[in-house]
Scaffold this active site. Structure first.
Site, PDB file in Angstrom:
ATOM      1  N   ASP A   1       0.821  -1.082  -0.213  1.00 46.00           N
ATOM      2  CA  ASP A   1       0.157  -0.107   0.050  1.00 46.00           C
ATOM      3  C   ASP A   1       0.941   1.232  -0.078  1.00 46.00           C
ATOM      4  OD1 ASP A   1      -2.681   1.489   0.346  1.00 46.00           O
ATOM      5  OD2 ASP A   1      -1.668   1.959   2.438  1.00 46.00           O
TER       6      ASP A   1
ATOM      7  N   GLU B   1       1.087  -0.520  -5.078  1.00 50.18           N
ATOM      8  CA  GLU B   1       0.125   0.816  -5.428  1.00 50.18           C
ATOM      9  C   GLU B   1       0.897   2.068  -5.510  1.00 50.18           C
ATOM     10  OE1 GLU B   1      -3.422   3.068  -3.588  1.00 50.18           O
ATOM     11  OE2 GLU B   1      -1.936   2.485  -2.208  1.00 50.18           O
TER      12      GLU B   1
END
Length: 718
Positions: A400, A453
């Site tokens: 993330d 990401e």
């Protein structure tokens, strides 16, 4: 002189001794046993077939002459008498090699030595606790087993490593515990959950819980043998992103979320039926706040108790593997919350985080940033990645917020950030950390994949570390996502002025190994649902959405879709609710769901649609420039198989036109988003077209085709 001095006795009973293992337990030199039992009025030493009452030195501290040999203790107060083993008579558990590796920040199996482990030590079963708190003056393990009294089980400090440990004989799995830490400045910290705890209490309770690892008997050998091929860049990878707490709820039982066992049945049945190859779980690492969706974790080594115990999560993963599904975990090494029971000021100092808020505080999320330059912190996070891959057989980690890790000025104004040693904005320590994580993950767990990401143009995210890249297997294509959503949200009459929003991605599509993500981030915080983004009447919205999905599945790149969007949920996602499954009573929603099934089936069975997701040979434009009609024609291809030609008409007007084709003969219409099966008007090409030797669009063969409005059609040679 007494058995122990008054000053030392008071230091012990007040929890400020500093080296309790030198004073408590058996001392051969002093020929004594000293026991700290604050809630006892009388204590006896049990040994040599006799019970010897110990002297009360000060209230709660007892001593007796003893010349050696095994012993137990018996304590008594006005309410109860109990026998127990003295934890201070046991030798250390951690070895010198473990201590050295921890100190060097190179213990790749850190979870095997830190945390709470159920072991047999010196012939006694119990729990070994160990934690890293280098600046602490004292660390104690506390729980119901010692009335949460930090004086009872003060831990042994292990040299200069900053690790503290203690073995508590007789303690059982399921016990709740925390660490009580006296900071370097003498200030008592809020009690802390275990940074390497394997279980936790149900929120809002905040204690760690003793859990055993390895209880689940794995039976996924067949999957583990073939998963490297299943996750290769040439393989079909279609990911269903899931928040376990809100996929479905049990309304007959108060609306609770499903357990791991229930999800292993209901969710996996559904994902297999829909044809996805992978499930991606929003973080199931333990987190205190439901509204963070797991992205503010405190228990990095603990699957959340919201759905069950660790062995039940392992059973969920095992069942997924037996059904041929890969399981990817959203992993959050970029930040952690400021909750008092977490890592913040763990030993009274900024231990895991930076001390300078310009480096250590995320303004966007009100969270703290790990100090990637500290070797022990890097080790903690690196070992955590390996923990999930090895202990729980996870098939990948989607990391993330990578962009926030790469840049020191991320979301900061001038003067609010600290430059690197060269004066630049790149976070060199975080870059090195990510490279190391990817190298160790791919080396330590055969066949896994990592996904970033990452929303910037940082070069080489999915390039090998040895070539200067970050070493990820794949990168989310945020540029494609933003451009395509912007295009499809426009009124079709205006799309001709923005034609390059769909074609631009082809200029960089092979610069990285991309995943095309329609994730949870696109359907929260007022962004609405996917169907809600589409323009026009309800009929047009559904037609646009079907065209979007067919375009996504045809476009180079692996696929990702967040739950609920596969059946066109009208409202944006809400983590406190369940998906709106009742919508599947209606044919338009059924049609979108059936389209996703068929797209996944074609994507998996036709190599031309997946082999070249990350290979330039797998894609070619036939017509990229027909802006006036908002038509796109391209082909997907793979070695030694038939190509697939994709035609998209993204206006509200139907069209009959001649398109170029790679070869002559019959071509079968294998998918048409306007089909009645999907809720369309059922206009098409009667199942096939015939290519003649008439040159068009730069090709030697061509065919006349019909394109319904707001539709995408796939053809392959018949």
């Amino acid at each position: 002189m007494g058995l122990i001095s008054h000053n030392e006795a008071m230091a012990l009973i007040e929890g400020r001794h500093g080296n309790v293992f030198s004073a408590l337990g058996y001392s051969a030199e002093a020929e004594r046993v000293v026991a700290l039992v604050p809630d006892a009025e009388r204590v006896w030493l049990l040994g040599n077939n006799e019970a010897i009452e110990m002297q009360s030195v000060v209230p709660g501290l007892f001593a007796v002459r003893w010349q050696g040999g095994l012993y137990r203790l018996r304590a008594q107060n006005a309410q109860v008498t109990w026998d127990f083993e003295d934890p201070y008579r046991f030798a250390p558990v951690l070895g010198q090699i473990d201590e050295y590796l921890i100190g060097e920040g190179k213990h790749k199996a850190l979870w095997k030595v830190l945390g709470a482990h159920v072991i047999t030590h010196d012939g006694h079963r119990g729990v070994h606790f160990a934690t890293w708190a280098p600046e602490a003056k004292r660390v104690s393990v506390v729980g119901g087993f010692n009335n949460w009294d930090g004086r009872r089980h003060q831990m042994r400090r292990r040299g200069a490593t900053g690790v503290w440990e203690i073995f508590l004989p007789g303690l059982q799995p399921g016990e709740a515990y925390k660490y009580e830490i006296l900071g370097a400045d003498g200030r008592m910290m809020p009690t802390k959950a275990d940074p390497v705890g394997f279980g936790a209490q149900h929120p809002p309770e905040t204690s760690s819980v003793v859990r055993e690892l390895g209880l689940h008997p794995w039976s996924d050998g067949a999957w583990m043998t073939r998963r490297e091929a299943a996750q290769d860049i040439h393989a079909p990878i279609s990911i269903y992103e899931v928040h376990l707490g809100s996929w479905k709820r049990d309304w007959a039982d108060g609306g609770r979320p499903l357990s791991y066992y229930e999800l292993a049945s209901d969710l996996l049945n559904y994902v297999v039926d829909m044809g996805f190859t992978h499930i991606e779980l929003l973080p199931i690492t333990e987190h205190p706040f439901d509204g963070s969706w797991g992205y503010q974790p405190i228990g990095l080594y603990s699957p959340t108790i919201r759905h069950g115990r660790p062995e039940e999560f392992a059973a969920f993963v095992d069942e997924a593997h037996k059904r041929g599904l890969g399981v990817i975990l959203d992993w959050v090494p970029g930040h952690f919350p400021t909750d008092e029971h977490g890592l913040r000021q763990y030993d009274g100092t900024p231990l895991y985080e930076h001390g300078d808020p310009r480096e250590g505080f995320h303004q966007d999320w009100n969270t703290l940033i790990y100090n990637f330059g500290r070797r022990e912190v890097k080790n903690y996070l690196l070992a955590n990645a390996l923990f999930w891959l090895q202990e729980y057989h996870l098939d990948g980690l989607r990391v993330d917020a990578v962009a926030s890790m790469l840049y020191r000025d991320y979301s900061r104004k001038d003067g609010e950030w600290v430059a690197n040693k060269f004066g630049g904005r790149e976070n060199l320590e975080a870059i090195e950390f990510l490279q190391e994580v990817n190298s160790e993950a791919y080396g330590g767990a055969q066949g896994i994949m990592t996904v970033a990401e990452e929303s910037t143009a940082y070069p080489g995210v999915s390039h090998p570390v040895h070539a200067g890249g970050l070493g990820f297997g794949y990168k989310w294509n945020m540029g494609w996502m933003n451009d395509s959503l912007r295009y499809f949200s426009r009124d079709p009459i205006h799309r001709k002025h923005h034609h390059n929003e769909l074609s631009f991605a082809s200029s960089y599509i092979y610069s990285e190994n991309f995943v095309l993500p329609i994730s949870h981030d696109e359907v929260v915080h007022g962004k609405g649902s996917m169907i809600g983004k589409m323009p026009g009447t309800d009929v047009e919205k559904f037609a646009n959405l079907r065209a979007f999905y067919a375009f996504q599945w045809a476009h180079p790149g692996k696929k990702l879709l967040f739950m609920g969007q596969e059946f066109a949920q009208w409202t944006e996602w809400a983590q406190a609710e369940a998906l709106h499954w009742h919508l599947l009573q209606h044919k338009p929603h059924q049609g979108v769901q059936q389209l996703i099934r068929d797209l996944n089936r074609l994507y998996k069975t036709l190599p031309a649609l997946h082999w070249g997701d990350c290979e330039p040979q797998g894609f070619g434009w036939i017509d990229a420039d027909n802006a006036d009609q908002s038509v796109y024609v391209f082909e997907r291809r793979a070695p030694n198989v038939d190509p697939v030609v994709i035609c998209a008409n993204l206006t509200s007007q139907d069209r009959t036109m001649r398109i170029g084709l790679p070869q002559g003969g019959s071509w079968v219409e294998i998918l048409n988003t306007d089909s009645g099966h999907y809720g369309g008007t059922n206009w098409g090409n009667l199942g096939f077209i015939e290519a003649q030797g008439e040159r068009a669009m730069g090709r030697d063969h061509s065919a006349e085709i019909y394109l319904p409005p707001l539709a995408v059609v796939y053809f392959t040679p018949g």
